[in-house]
Structures are given as structure tokens and as C-alpha cells.
Design an enzyme around this catalytic site. Structure first.
Site, PDB file in Angstrom:
ATOM      1  N   SER A 148       0.849  -1.186   0.000  1.00  0.00           N
ATOM      2  CA  SER A 148       0.000   0.000   0.000  1.00  0.00           C
ATOM      3  C   SER A 148       0.887   1.239   0.000  1.00  0.00           C
ATOM      4  O   SER A 148       1.746   1.399   0.869  1.00  0.00           O
ATOM      5  CB  SER A 148      -0.903   0.003   1.240  1.00  0.00           C
ATOM      6  OG  SER A 148      -1.749   1.118   1.251  1.00  0.00           O
ATOM      7  N   LYS A 171      -1.046  -0.871  -4.473  1.00  0.00           N
ATOM      8  CA  LYS A 171      -2.274  -0.166  -4.102  1.00  0.00           C
ATOM      9  C   LYS A 171      -1.930   1.285  -3.825  1.00  0.00           C
ATOM     10  O   LYS A 171      -1.038   1.575  -3.013  1.00  0.00           O
ATOM     11  CB  LYS A 171      -2.939  -0.789  -2.867  1.00  0.00           C
ATOM     12  CG  LYS A 171      -4.229  -0.072  -2.475  1.00  0.00           C
ATOM     13  CD  LYS A 171      -4.963  -0.804  -1.357  1.00  0.00           C
ATOM     14  CE  LYS A 171      -4.489  -0.408   0.021  1.00  0.00           C
ATOM     15  NZ  LYS A 171      -5.346  -0.977   1.088  1.00  0.00           N
ATOM     16  N   LEU A 172      -2.622   2.193  -4.499  1.00  0.00           N
ATOM     17  CA  LEU A 172      -2.402   3.617  -4.299  1.00  0.00           C
ATOM     18  C   LEU A 172      -3.508   4.202  -3.445  1.00  0.00           C
ATOM     19  O   LEU A 172      -4.696   4.026  -3.744  1.00  0.00           O
ATOM     20  CB  LEU A 172      -2.380   4.352  -5.646  1.00  0.00           C
ATOM     21  CG  LEU A 172      -1.392   3.860  -6.706  1.00  0.00           C
ATOM     22  CD1 LEU A 172      -1.521   4.716  -7.965  1.00  0.00           C
ATOM     23  CD2 LEU A 172       0.036   3.888  -6.174  1.00  0.00           C
ATOM     24  N   LYS A 173      -3.144   4.897  -2.386  1.00  0.00           N
ATOM     25  CA  LYS A 173      -4.126   5.664  -1.620  1.00  0.00           C
ATOM     26  C   LYS A 173      -4.512   6.897  -2.451  1.00  0.00           C
ATOM     27  O   LYS A 173      -3.639   7.562  -3.038  1.00  0.00           O
ATOM     28  CB  LYS A 173      -3.539   6.107  -0.284  1.00  0.00           C
ATOM     29  CG  LYS A 173      -3.247   4.955   0.687  1.00  0.00           C
ATOM     30  CD  LYS A 173      -4.515   4.361   1.252  1.00  0.00           C
ATOM     31  CE  LYS A 173      -4.201   3.354   2.359  1.00  0.00           C
ATOM     32  NZ  LYS A 173      -5.430   2.814   2.972  1.00  0.00           N
ATOM     33  N   ASP A 180      -7.339   2.928  -3.210  1.00  0.00           N
ATOM     34  CA  ASP A 180      -8.085   2.909  -1.951  1.00  0.00           C
ATOM     35  C   ASP A 180      -8.398   4.337  -1.538  1.00  0.00           C
ATOM     36  O   ASP A 180      -7.490   5.146  -1.330  1.00  0.00           O
ATOM     37  CB  ASP A 180      -7.243   2.218  -0.870  1.00  0.00           C
ATOM     38  CG  ASP A 180      -7.956   2.134   0.473  1.00  0.00           C
ATOM     39  OD1 ASP A 180      -9.164   2.437   0.533  1.00  0.00           O
ATOM     40  OD2 ASP A 180      -7.295   1.750   1.453  1.00  0.00           O
ATOM     41  N   ASN A 231     -10.519   5.172   1.167  1.00  0.00           N
ATOM     42  CA  ASN A 231     -10.843   5.337   2.586  1.00  0.00           C
ATOM     43  C   ASN A 231     -12.025   6.284   2.797  1.00  0.00           C
ATOM     44  O   ASN A 231     -11.978   7.205   3.619  1.00  0.00           O
ATOM     45  CB  ASN A 231      -9.639   5.812   3.385  1.00  0.00           C
ATOM     46  CG  ASN A 231      -8.546   4.761   3.490  1.00  0.00           C
ATOM     47  OD1 ASN A 231      -7.456   4.937   2.945  1.00  0.00           O
ATOM     48  ND2 ASN A 231      -8.824   3.658   4.156  1.00  0.00           N
ATOM     49  N   GLU A 268     -11.318   0.661  -3.841  1.00  0.00           N
ATOM     50  CA  GLU A 268     -11.647   0.252  -2.476  1.00  0.00           C
ATOM     51  C   GLU A 268     -12.304   1.394  -1.698  1.00  0.00           C
ATOM     52  O   GLU A 268     -11.781   2.503  -1.655  1.00  0.00           O
ATOM     53  CB  GLU A 268     -10.363  -0.205  -1.774  1.00  0.00           C
ATOM     54  CG  GLU A 268     -10.569  -0.733  -0.368  1.00  0.00           C
ATOM     55  CD  GLU A 268      -9.254  -1.135   0.283  1.00  0.00           C
ATOM     56  OE1 GLU A 268      -9.256  -1.412   1.494  1.00  0.00           O
ATOM     57  OE2 GLU A 268      -8.217  -1.173  -0.431  1.00  0.00           O
ATOM     58  N   ASP A 282     -14.220  -2.161   2.441  1.00  0.00           N
ATOM     59  CA  ASP A 282     -13.294  -2.356   3.559  1.00  0.00           C
ATOM     60  C   ASP A 282     -14.013  -1.942   4.845  1.00  0.00           C
ATOM     61  O   ASP A 282     -14.620  -2.760   5.532  1.00  0.00           O
ATOM     62  CB  ASP A 282     -12.034  -1.514   3.324  1.00  0.00           C
ATOM     63  CG  ASP A 282     -11.064  -1.482   4.499  1.00  0.00           C
ATOM     64  OD1 ASP A 282     -11.341  -2.120   5.523  1.00  0.00           O
ATOM     65  OD2 ASP A 282     -10.025  -0.806   4.400  1.00  0.00           O
ATOM     66  N   LYS A 285     -10.133  -7.375   6.964  1.00  0.00           N
ATOM     67  CA  LYS A 285      -9.167  -7.046   8.003  1.00  0.00           C
ATOM     68  C   LYS A 285      -9.660  -7.697   9.294  1.00  0.00           C
ATOM     69  O   LYS A 285     -10.682  -7.290   9.857  1.00  0.00           O
ATOM     70  CB  LYS A 285      -9.065  -5.528   8.186  1.00  0.00           C
ATOM     71  CG  LYS A 285      -8.323  -4.828   7.059  1.00  0.00           C
ATOM     72  CD  LYS A 285      -8.243  -3.338   7.301  1.00  0.00           C
ATOM     73  CE  LYS A 285      -7.494  -2.652   6.153  1.00  0.00           C
ATOM     74  NZ  LYS A 285      -7.644  -1.189   6.217  1.00  0.00           N
ATOM     75  N   GLY A 294      -4.304  -4.736   5.707  1.00  0.00           N
ATOM     76  CA  GLY A 294      -3.361  -4.569   6.802  1.00  0.00           C
ATOM     77  C   GLY A 294      -3.548  -3.243   7.523  1.00  0.00           C
ATOM     78  O   GLY A 294      -4.171  -2.319   6.996  1.00  0.00           O
TER      79      GLY A 294
END
Length: 369
Positions: free
Chosen positions: A136, A162-164, A190, A192, A215, A240, A264, A292
Site C-alpha cells: 500500500s 495499491k495507491l491511496k 483505496d 478510505n 476500495e 473495507d 481485516k 493490513g
């Protein structure tokens, strides 16, 4: 297998990160970690509470987790004849606090498996002895810095990136990574929960980059709008933060809110519930992968064991130790051709290195039962 519990140690450690890790909800420069050690008549077991310093990823935070463990969860356990499978039922009257509950259940399960000589992987139903690993990548100050970081991770052997992302840091960084490293790179993003349904057209621009998944683009508590968004995008949606139990997973699948689930274990209350979600998703043909929380070797060992179950068909965020820490509190997990070996020793198969643990410990309390 039932155990007689002597007591529980709550140990706080501070682990500096190699580099700041930025997401849409904040920046972490160190991990303030709560470790849980359960001592039984037959031995001891360890676990890591994944709660962060501030309640940003979810409502839990590490001070609150320690408090609820001390005041409510640990005293609720019977002193004798406790089985890890009973922990969830015993703690059910206490609303929420899944990360704290997960740590207590996992530590007891570790103790029981160490006593019986079984590994976490064997107990959970691992189907392979090594797992493919993704990494990540946090939000960077610039696209060139991002490209340099991704290049380094690919050179280390990670099989998925995986790119935030967040508003203002999404389409262009993704475009740059795809153009630089080509169509064969397994790439996902992702958010969030940083977007709303009004951003659907903008998020649709990510369809051009052949991503594995997007995500958690929308709010944690809004599966209905995720279902609406899923109909507007070609890229698969993954949930998630929205999935806190097997019941949530069933609802999401039924609504069409996602076609992939990030499991998770800490978020869903432990590895036993994580296995239930895995089984449910597999029965419905929904791929899962293991997320994670910047875990130390204690939490990473359990995650790698879980990621070896047959339904985990996508690489997880099970990075090697050096991704986050200069020195781990266990023997480090070292990437081998993009994979990590599943520990085979009893229980978690790892334990803290005493000298390192003492060096990073900031406090410890013992709660006798």
C-alpha cells in the site's frame, strides 16, 4: 480446548515508521501499538490490537481499546474453562470495540494453539504455504515521488501496488503509474471513504486504467450508495470499512454494493469472524483479500496465515517487515520473490524478541483474573 487464565498483560510499544504514511484521513509517522499477552495454565499467547492513535480509520483508538479491555472485556472472561471460540459470545453484550475484542480472542487462541502444537494456518484452513504480497503506497507530495516509491516496491518484488487516493490526488497519479509501469502491473486504489456519490462521474475516469478494484470510495455506513455507484462504474468496487461482520458481508453481497471484499481481521472482531466472512464470500463467488493496519510481526504472522485460505485469491497488504519498520519486534518477515512464507510453528509461529520488545515498550500493566 479450554484454558484456565491467570491474567492478561496490556503492553504499549512505540514503533517509528521508516517513512510517513499518508491516507485521506491523516498521516502516521509512528505506530502506538497495544500488545495483549494472555497467560494460561498451559502457557501464553500474544496478539496485536490494530487500533490507531486517533479515531480516524474507525471509531476505535488505542487508548480507548486499552481502557475497554481493562475495565470491561478482560473482567468478563471466566477464569476457568475459557475457549477462544467462546470469547465472541462472552463479549457480545459490549457494543462495538471489535479491535479490542479481536486482540483478546487472538491472544487466547494463540495460547491454545501453542499448547496443542497447531499453527494458525493449519487451524484456520490454509491452502498454501506462502502468499503473494501487495504493498500500500500512501499519498505523496508529488507524482515524481510516487513514481520513485512504486519503482522501488516493484524492484523489491511486490506483485501488486495499491495507491491511496483522495479528491485532488486520484486520476493523474493513477495515470502516471499506469503509463510508467505498463498494463501488466496489478494496480488498485483505496479512497478510505473520501468521496460521495456526486463524484461518480469523476471516479468513472478511473475506468480507463484497468484497475483491479476501487476500495471503499464512499462512506462506511452507506452500502446503498455503493450499490448505486457500482452500477455506474466498470471497475469492481471493494468494501473495507463497511464490512464489520459476516452479516455486513452478506448484506453487501445481496445489495450488489461490492464484488470484492477486503477482510481485516481486527476490523471484524477477530480471525474466527474473518474466516466466516471468507467462507461466505467464497460460497457466493466473491474474491477476498487480506488488508493490513501497519502491523508488527505479531499481527503480520496471523494475517499471513489468514491470507493462505483458499478464497484469498487477490494479493493482500501483507508487506514485509522492512516496508514499515527498521527493526520489527519479531524476526522480520522477508519478501521472497513477491511472497511471504506462512509461519508453521505452534500458534502464531512467532514471538517477540525480548531485547527489542523492552527497548520499544512505553508501559505495561498486568490484570489478574
Amino acid at each position: 480446548m479450554k484454558s484456565k487464565i491467570s491474567g492478561v498483560e496490556l503492553r504499549r510499544i512505540t514503533m517509528p515508521l521508516i517513512a510517513p504514511f499518508r491516507t485521506s484521513f491523516g498521516v502516521e509517522t509512528e505506530r502506538d501499538v497495544l500488545l495483549v499477552r494472555v497467560v494460561t495454565a498451559d502457557g501464553e499467547g500474544w496478539a496485536e490490537c490494530a487500533a490507531t492513535s486517533e479515531p480516524r480509520y474507525c471509531s476505535e483508538h488505542v487508548d480507548g481499546a486499552q481502557d475497554v479491555l481493562r475495565r470491561f472485556l478482560i473482567p468478563a472472561l471466566p477464569k476457568e474453562n475459557v475457549d477462544a471460540h467462546a470469547v465472541g459470545r462472552i463479549l457480545e453484550p459490549f457494543t462495538g470495540h471489535r479491535m479490542a475484542k479481536s486482540a483478546l480472542e487472538t491472544a487466547l487462541l494463540d495460547a491454545q494453539l501453542r499448547s496443542s502444537g497447531d499453527s494458525f494456518g493449519t487451524y484456520l484452513g490454509a491452502a498454501r504455504d506462502r502468499v503473494p504480497c501487495g504493498v500500500s503506497v500512501g499519498i505523496m507530495d508529488s507524482v515524481p515521488a510516487l513514481l520513485d516509491a512504486v519503482e522501488e516496491y516493484i524492484a523489491e518484488g511486490y506483485v501488486r501496488i495499491k495507491l491511496k487516493i483522495e479528491p485532488g490526488w486520484d486520476v493523474e497519479p493513477v495515470r502516471a503509474v499506469r503509463e510508467r509501469f505498463g498494463d501488466d502491473l496489478l494496480l488498485q486504489v483505496d479512497a478510505n471513504a473520501a468521496y460521495t456519490l456526486t463524484d461518480a462521474q469523476h471516479l468513472g475516469r478511473l475506468d480507463d486504467f484497468d484497475l483491479l478494484l476501487i476500495e471503499q470510495p464512499l462512506a462506511n455506513d452507506d452500502m446503498v450508495q455503493h450499490a448505486a455507484l457500482a452500477k455506474l462504474l466498470r471497475t469492481p468496487l471493494c468494501l473495507d470499512e463497511s464490512i464489520e461482520s459476516a452479516t455486513d458481508a452478506a448484506a453487501a453481497i445481496s445489495l450488489g454494493a461490492c464484488s470484492i471484499i477486503n477482510i481485516k481481521p481486527s476490523r471484524v472482531g477477530g480471525y474466527l469472524e474473518a474466516r466466516r466472512i471468507h467462507d461466505l464470500a467464497r460460497a457466493h463467488g466473491v474474491p477476498v483479500w487480506c488488508g493490513g493496519m501497519l502491523e508488527t510481526g505479531i499481527g503480520r504472522a496471523a494475517n499471513v496465515a489468514l491470507a493462505a485460505l483458499p478464497g484469498f485469491t487477490l494479493p493482500g497488504d501483507t508487506s514485509g517487515s522492512q516496508r514499515y519498520f527498521a527493526t520489527d519486534i519479531t524476526e522480520p518477515f522477508v519478501l521472497d520473490h513477491g511472497h511471504l512464507d506462512v509461519p508453521t510453528g505452534p500458534g502464531l509461529g512467532v514471538e517477540p524478541l525480548p531485547d527489542v520488545l523492552d527497548e520499544v515498550t512505553t508501559s505495561s500493566e498486568w490484570i489478574a483474573l
